[in-house]
Every structure is written in C-alpha cells, then in structure tokens.
Write an enzyme that holds these catalytic residues in place. Structure first.
Site, PDB file in Angstrom:
ATOM      1  CG  ASP A 136      -1.918  -1.088   1.271  1.00  0.00           C
ATOM      2  OD1 ASP A 136      -2.896  -0.995   0.517  1.00  0.00           O
ATOM      3  OD2 ASP A 136      -1.738  -2.037   2.047  1.00  0.00           O
ATOM      4  NE  ARG A 144       0.708  -0.281   4.266  1.00  0.00           N
ATOM      5  CZ  ARG A 144      -0.169   0.128   5.158  1.00  0.00           C
ATOM      6  NH1 ARG A 144       0.222   0.888   6.177  1.00  0.00           N
ATOM      7  NH2 ARG A 144      -1.450  -0.189   5.059  1.00  0.00           N
ATOM      8  NE  ARG A 205      -6.237   5.468   2.967  1.00  0.00           N
ATOM      9  CZ  ARG A 205      -6.841   4.315   3.264  1.00  0.00           C
ATOM     10  NH1 ARG A 205      -7.653   4.245   4.325  1.00  0.00           N
ATOM     11  NH2 ARG A 205      -6.654   3.256   2.507  1.00  0.00           N
ATOM     12  CE  LYS A 236      -6.003   1.669  -1.188  1.00  0.00           C
ATOM     13  NZ  LYS A 236      -4.937   0.932  -0.472  1.00  0.00           N
ATOM     14  CG  HIS A 237     -11.288   1.161  -0.148  1.00  0.00           C
ATOM     15  ND1 HIS A 237     -10.827   2.456   0.008  1.00  0.00           N
ATOM     16  CD2 HIS A 237     -10.350   0.357   0.394  1.00  0.00           C
ATOM     17  CE1 HIS A 237      -9.657   2.435   0.636  1.00  0.00           C
ATOM     18  NE2 HIS A 237      -9.330   1.169   0.885  1.00  0.00           N
ATOM     19  CG  HIS A 249      -9.258  -0.482   9.445  1.00  0.00           C
ATOM     20  ND1 HIS A 249      -9.501   0.613   8.649  1.00  0.00           N
ATOM     21  CD2 HIS A 249      -8.214  -1.140   8.878  1.00  0.00           C
ATOM     22  CE1 HIS A 249      -8.630   0.619   7.636  1.00  0.00           C
ATOM     23  NE2 HIS A 249      -7.842  -0.433   7.759  1.00  0.00           N
ATOM     24  CG  ASP A 322      -9.904  -3.070   2.543  1.00  0.00           C
ATOM     25  OD1 ASP A 322      -8.689  -3.275   2.712  1.00  0.00           O
ATOM     26  OD2 ASP A 322     -10.465  -2.008   2.867  1.00  0.00           O
TER      27      ASP A 322
END
Length: 599
Positions: A136, A144, A205, A236-237, A249, A322
């Site tokens: 990601d 990352r 984002r 995404k998403h 999450h 996801d």
C-alpha cells in the site's frame, strides 16, 4: 539454472504465447484480450494445477520479518510454519503484501532481496507460479516504504493542485521505484470521493469531494502506474468509501446514498478507471442498501460485485477484497463463511485472511461439496494468471538488488516530488498577513502534532535563518504540555502549531485537546500560524485563527513546501479540493471547494 532465474516451464510457455499483450495501450483504452495461443496455454496451465494450487492463487498473504528464511514465532502462530518461505511453500499463494509495521521493510535493497527470496520459494521445485508482490504505497499518510524512496504529498495534495499530469508523474515515479524492489502491484490509487468531512478512514487519502476531479486524478495515476511504470494498479474501495463516519477496520459502515447519488458521486472514478484499463479493483467492507438491500458488505455481495462491477460496469480484471482481518467483514458470518461468500460474490483474491488454514480449507470444502464449482475457481485463477502474464511476472519475477539505488530516491525523482508538492500548499486564511515572513532573523516555536514532523519543519525553517524551538505535544496534548507550549510561545517571535485531525472527536476527546492547544496559543496575542498537516477540516474548530494553511500530508517533503511558503519563496497555489464545513453543520461551507489565497 540459477535460483534467481528459475521460473516454471508453464509460466515461460505462457509468457511466450502472450508476448503481444502489454501495458502500453493508448490512453483511455482497455488492454487487448490475449491472443488465442496465450489463452490456450493459460488454459492448459490451469488444467495442470491441483485444486489446492488453484485456491492458493486466490490468497494474498504476508509474513512477519524482513527475510524469507528467518524464523518468527508470530508466523508459527498464524500459519503453523516459521519462515516466509515456508508460508509460500505451504499455501502456494497468488499474491503477497509488504507492511513496514510487520517488519518487512528495512531499506530498498533489503526489500529487493526479500522479493527475490520469496519468488525463489514460489518457483522452486513443485511450485508453479511466481507471486504478485504488492504493498500500500498510496503516498501521503499511507506509505509502507519510507525514505530513501521518493515521498509525495498524497492524493488530496494532488487534488489541491488540480494537476493530473503531476499526479501521473508521481505514480510513475512511485511505480518504477516499487518495481525496482520487486513489488509488482500497488494497492493504489484510492478512488473514493470524500464527501463526508467526518470520514475517519479516508479523508486525505481521497483526491477530493468532487467526483470529476477524483476521476481525472484516478485515471492519471492508473496511467502512471500501469503504462509508465509497468506495474499493477488497484483502484479502491469499490463501490465507494467516501461518505461514512465509521471506520471499516473496527465496525461495518453503511453508505445511505440513493442509486442516483451513487451513480453521480461514487461511481464516476471507478467507471473512469475501468475505461482506462485498470488491472485490479479492491472491494470495500461497507453496506450500500441502494445497491444491495440484504445488509451484506460489498465484499460479500453478489449484486454489487457481479451485478454492478462485472455486468453493469464491464470490469474484466481482478477483484480483490480489502483486508479480511478487518472487523467489518468478520462480524456477520465468521472467517470461514466470509471467505466462501466473497468468492460466491465474485471476488478473485482474498487479501489477508486472518485464519489462513480455516479460510483456505473452507474454500476447498466449498468446492468439494459442490457449493462452489471448480469452473468458478478456474475463472478467478485465469484472471490472476493473465494479470501476471501482462505484467511480465510469469516470465521474470526477479530484480537486481545491486541496481535498486539507480532507481529509488534519485536526485531527479526527489526534485520532481518537491516541485509537485510545492504546488499543493493551500493558504486558507491570512487576515493579519502573518505570512509570508520576511528574511529577518527571528525566533520560531514549532509545536503541535508529530515527533518527526515538527522536527522536519523546524529544520526547514532553521535553514532559512530562523532560531527554532520544538515543543511536540502529540495527538492528545496534556494540560502540562499545553502550558509549556504557551509559555514557550511567549518567548518566541512566531509560533507554528501543527494539527492532525483535530476535528475528530468521534472516538475520544483527545483531538479536543489539540483544539485547546490552538486556542490557548491564540490567546497569548502572539503571532500564531496554524497548519493542518492532514485533513484540512480542523479550522472549523478554531476559526478565530487569523492564519491557517493546509498541507494535506506530514512527510518531510510537505514540511519543506510549508517552510518555503511561510517564507514567501513560493506563492501558495493550492485550492481546497473539498469544502471545509462549519463545525456541527456539515451542509454549510465555512470555506468552499476551490478556496485558496495567495499574495
């Protein structure tokens, strides 16, 4: 044959047959279907695979640690084997994902070596298909792989510039750097339209609250990743995570858009990405009653994934979930049933199954019992293999670690990134003309959120002649930290206070402490420059601030652009890509889309 060049004969045959299929298609044109010879070779390869190998291709896994041969007890707990190479041998997964927080990333050369180790495990004796290694690297707040890899401001920073060419350039640079490290897929760009200022999980984002702007930027980044860098992009998403106050999450969000609203707001970026030839689309763990009234999250919804995404929008690429370790998709059916239902819904790949043995065996059992046909599994395997063919993964999945530094973080890429981010800083308010600062010597206090961010900004200001003091207060400053910052502000000529989601009081009141910090600093009567280094919405909670800027990101590259703006080396040219609503009045704009000051 060297381990670094050992690829399955089936893969080589397929790669030869599909040599005419590549990423260099014309703008806005989907990639061509494979020639008949490639389709036949691909079919033969699938016929040779066992059911276990086929189901393995549906998994995208990770492992703890930076080396494929280094044991880690956490891997044993999760998978029953200790090393990443053993995980690959056990499951024969189709994909792999890197996380910095799980010990995978030390530096670019190490990542390249790790990638080669994993590919060697995937193509060793008894293994058939190389991995598609992903991460990601959205840029901005979701990264990352940090420096020396080139960093950018992120999606909303691109939205603030309105410059699609720069967004494409950024994706191209990011994609080439990932590819040099053996990473062939980026789980980016985010195509969600952030129309809810209280969205806790998307925010910056997203490129914007404007569907057309998001669509334009999404297409630009698809082109940068796939055509310029030659890696797999993942929008995404789906079907759109931009209008929620819940974080998937931790809970299951519901998007209450009507069908007309979905078509107008959420769908355009995905439609544009599909038209541009996007290789992969990631699902959202959200309920959208207008698309499926069952209450199932989109990840498990056949009406949404097969009915809308496949049939209505015509998407022929790979659909990936996801993360299945997220609470939103686990709470209704449990891990085993969720995996089966995702495939029944139309998913091709299962990302991060939290109980790998349970979910792997659940899919196997579903096929053996006849609940899912093997033909259905073959359909997904064919898409996955075709994706690997198009991107050269089957023919040569390896990279040269000795050449990584020639691509990753080059002076040219760093300079391009800085120039792009320089265009994004948005001056929202400047009633006292506090900025730009003159070149006169002065003492500046840098306070607020972010250990590395406050230090980075202080360094940039110091290079311009300021004497700087740093008083980092964190996301939830204590009363003592606030008092200390106020005392230091009185001893300095100017204070720059950085806020990070100071608006978000939905979980705790910790962000209210950021609001108190800003208000107490303003009460000193000394010059204060307030900067939102994440979501631009913070000013709604302290609109008395006379000077307010938004950077949309907190990496060093963004802090350098901020310092250049504060000192007048560049004019602020960013324009708000979203409305900033009045606090508690989401339908009333305090500062509207397109607002931005300069001098």
């Amino acid at each position: 044959m060297s381990a670094l060049r050992r690829v399955s004969l089936a893969g080589l045959a397929l790669a030869t047959a599909v040599s005419g299929v590549g990423v260099g298609t014309a703008a806005g044109t989907p990639p061509p279907e494979p020639p008949a010879a490639a389709a036949a070779a691909l079919g033969r390869t699938i016929q040779q695979m066992s059911l276990e190998e086929k189901v393995g291709q549906l998994l995208v896994l990770f492992a703890y640690g930076p080396d494929a041969h280094r044991p880690d007890a956490r891997n044993t707990t999760l998978y029953g084997v200790a090393t990443p190479a053993e995980v690959v041998a056990k499951y024969k997964p189709g994909g792999w994902i890197y996380f910095n927080a799980r010990g995978n990333v030390q530096n670019p050369t190490q990542v390249a070596t790790f990638s080669n180790q994993l590919q060697a495990a995937a193509t060793s004796v008894g293994q058939r298909v190389p991995l598609a290694i992903a991460t990601d690297q959205e840029q901005g707040v979701v990264v990352r792989i940090g420096p020396p890899a080139t960093q950018f401001g992120g999606n909303m920073a691109h939205g603030a510039t309105r410059d699609a060419a720069d967004a494409r350039t950024a994706a191209g640079i990011t994609g080439r750097e990932l590819k040099a490290m053996g990473i062939q897929q980026d789980f980016a760009p985010v195509a969600d339209v952030n129309v809810n200022a209280l969205n806790p999980v998307i925010g910056v984002r997203s490129f914007s609250s404007d569907p057309q702007l998001v669509a334009d930027m999404t297409v630009a980044q698809v082109q940068g990743f796939q055509r310029d860098a030659g890696i797999i992009a993942t929008a995404k998403h789906f079907p759109g995570h931009g209008d929620t106050r819940d974080d998937s999450h931790t809970s299951l969000p519901t998007i209450n858009h009507t069908l007309e609203e979905w078509n107008t707001i959420d769908a355009p970026p995905f439609k544009a990405a599909i038209k541009a030839g996007i290789d992969s689309i990631m699902t959202a763990h959200i309920v959208v009653p207008s698309l499926d009234p069952s209450g199932d999250p989109a990840t498990l919804s056949k009406p949404i994934l097969t009915g809308v995404l496949r049939k209505q929008l015509g998407f022929k690429g790979v659909i990936i979930t996801d993360g299945l370790e997220m609470a939103a998709v686990r709470q209704q059916y449990g891990d085993a049933e969720a995996a089966v239902r995702a495939i029944e819904a139309g998913v091709d790949q299962l990302l991060l199954p939290p109980a790998p043995d349970v979910q792997f065996n659940a899919v196997l059992d579903a096929v053996r019992s006849g609940r899912i046909s093997e033909k259905r599994i073959d359909e997904s395997v064919r898409r996955i293999l075709l994706l690997k063919l198009k991107n050269g993964i089957l023919s040569d999945p390896y990279v040269d670690p000795a050449k990584v530094s020639a691509t990753v973080g080059t002076p040219e890429s760093l300079a391009a990134a800085q120039a792009i981010v320089d265009k994004s800083v948005t001056l929202v308010k400047n009633t006292t003309n506090t900025v730009p600062l003159s070149a006169d010597p002065r003492k500046i206090l840098v306070t607020g959120w972010g250990v590395s961010t406050t230090q980075s900004l202080a360094g940039s200001l110091a290079r311009r002649g300021a004497t700087t003091t740093v008083a980092q207060t964190g996301a939830a400053p204590s009363d003592a930290a606030i008092a200390d910052a106020v005392a230091k502000a009185k001893q300095n000529d100017v204070t720059v206070v950085l806020t990070q989601k100071a608006w978000d009081t939905t979980v705790t009141d910790k962000q209210a402490k950021q609001q108190k910090l800003v208000k107490d600093l303003l009460a000193t009567g000394e010059p204060v420059i307030v900067v939102a280094v994440r979501d631009p919405y913070d000013i709604a909670y302290f609109d008395a601030a006379p000077t307010y800027l938004a950077t949309y990101g907190y990496a060093a590259v963004s802090m350098e652009s901020l310092a250049k703006t504060i000192y007048g080396e560049i004019k602020p040219t960013g324009k708000l890509p979203v409305d900033i609503p009045v606090a508690g009045r989401p339908d009333t704009a305090l500062y509207p889309f397109g607002h931005g000051m300069t001098w």
